[in-house]
Design an enzyme around this catalytic site. Structure first.
Site, PDB file in Angstrom:
ATOM      1  CG  ASP A 227      -1.983   0.933   1.276  1.00 28.02           C
ATOM      2  OD1 ASP A 227      -2.003   1.808   0.403  1.00 28.02           O
ATOM      3  OD2 ASP A 227      -2.848   0.820   2.180  1.00 28.02           O
TER       4      ASP A 227
ATOM      5  CG  ASP B 135      -3.134   3.540  -3.269  1.00 24.77           C
ATOM      6  OD1 ASP B 135      -4.201   3.007  -3.615  1.00 24.77           O
ATOM      7  OD2 ASP B 135      -2.993   4.144  -2.203  1.00 24.77           O
ATOM      8  CD  GLU B 136      -5.323  -0.729  -0.557  1.00 27.38           C
ATOM      9  OE1 GLU B 136      -5.703  -1.828  -0.163  1.00 27.38           O
ATOM     10  OE2 GLU B 136      -5.995   0.311  -0.484  1.00 27.38           O
TER      11      GLU B 136
END
Length: 357
Positions: free
Chosen positions: A8, A103-104
């Site tokens: 993350d 973003d993860e």
DNA sequence: TCTGGGGTCCTAGGACCC
DNA sequence: TCTGGGGTCCTAGGACCC
């Protein structure tokens, strides 16, 4: 026993802005729409979080909390580009990468760990590689399930690295507030609180029967999560189920020429993305938010799937005209297309398209 | 304080069919 | 005159995630 990592990026959009604009580094940065346009915070740098600024907060409030904050409009193409680079780094390690957002991602590294590698070493190497190749900081959590890995990455932020050893799941989760679990939002947290359940340990101690009164059919899954049991696999290929676009107007708008132009613009955007994905939609939904913030959706389905701006606009206008009255003022307008199919349009298309117009 | 935009999943009620 | 039960599809709303 599996080994799953959850990676993350820290304050992703804000970090990208600080990366691309060295003069923003060390400064309070908020990414999001303008306060005049009724924007909210999409990402907040750690410097601005010190002022109490958080994601999803109205921008007007964020700038009141931190008047010196630098506000930047989101640049999604740039974030997408960096996201691709980062996912490529992950996929270079294992094909079992499941992105959750730009973003993860979850990574299943069981194979490597079975071969003697240690999760901590792999995670360190990933963090180093993401930093070297992109200049961004990624937090990583690891454990035997998605739940544990996700909570662990959150636990170490910023610049975190937390690996929960097999067998340590329940002890790790027990003291945390229930809201840290995936799927427990503000509403569920409130009803659980009312039932005297505040921590994951409180959840673990209750029977499933007991929890069913509060959580309904989700009780079984939530209880399993609370005791560290979660066998959901990491699934690399996720197919898109809907495509939509929506806009909140800077000022409330009645139905009229400007409103119809916006509707057409949104339909064009959705159609463009449908075509880009070589997919067509059998269901088109119109979403309206009134000036008093109540939100309604109306949808319609057609036999022959659509993918053109003209067809989508016609269906949306048809829905609009069944509900709109002259006194209505709207703050948001959106279109969602679902029931996606890659069937090409054939034959009967002529009928539906004609009907729509 | 005045509430984004991109999604996923679930529930409940009604239509419809056998 | 009163009326079952299972299954499927559709619509609308809402919780939740980032």
């Amino acid at each position: 026993v599996r080994t799953i990592l959850h990676a993350d990026l820290d304050a992703f959009y804000a970090s990208v802005e600080q990366l691309d604009h060295p003069e923003y580094r060390g400064k309070p940065v908020v990414v999001g729409g303008s306060p005049e346009g009724r924007g909210v915070v999409a990402a907040a740098s750690y410097e601005v979080r010190a002022f109490g600024v958080r994601s999803a907060m109205p921008m007007s409030r964020a700038l009141r909390l931190c008047p010196d904050a630098i506000r930047v409009s989101p640049r999604f193409p740039r974030y997408t580009e960096l996201s691709r680079q980062i996912m490529a780094i992950f996929r270079n390690l294992t094909p079992l990468v499941e992105p959750l957002s730009l973003d993860e991602a979850f990574l299943d590294i069981s194979g490597w760990v079975d071969d003697g590698a240690d999760a901590l070493g792999i995670a360190r190497e990933l963090k180093r590689e993401v930093m070297t190749k992109t200049g961004l900081v990624v937090s990583i959590g690891g454990g035997t399930s998605k739940t544990v890995a996700k909570v662990a990455s959150d636990h170490g932020k910023p610049d975190g690295l937390v690996i929960v050893p097999p067998g340590g799941e329940q002890a790790f989760l027990a003291p945390l507030p229930v809201g840290r679990l995936f799927g427990i939002g503000p509403k569920s947290e409130a009803v659980l609180q009312k039932a005297g359940i505040r921590t994951v340990n409180d959840l673990a101690k209750r029977s499933i029967r007991d929890l069913e009164r509060v959580l309904g059919s989700r009780a079984e899954f939530v209880h399993a999560m609370a005791i560290g049991k979660d066998d959901r696999p990491v699934e690399p290929a996720q197919e898109r189920k809907s495509v939509g676009a929506e806009t909140t107007f800077a000022n409330d708008l009645p139905d009229g020429a400007e409103f119809r132009r916006e509707l057409r613009r949104i339909a064009e955007e959705v159609a463009r993305r449908l075509q880009h994905g070589h997919t067509r939609a059998r269901t088109v939904a119109l979403k309206l938010r009134y000036d008093n913030f109540t939100t309604i959706t109306r949808q319609t389905s057609v036999r022959t799937p659509v993918d053109s701006a003209g067809e989508v606009t016609a269906l949306a206008v048809g829905l609009l005209e069944t509900i709109v009255t002259p006194n209505d003022r709207f703050r948001l307008l959106g279109i969602q297309c679902s029931k996606l199919t890659d069937e090409p349009a054939v034959q009967g298309a002529l009928f539906d398209a004609a009907d729509a117009r």
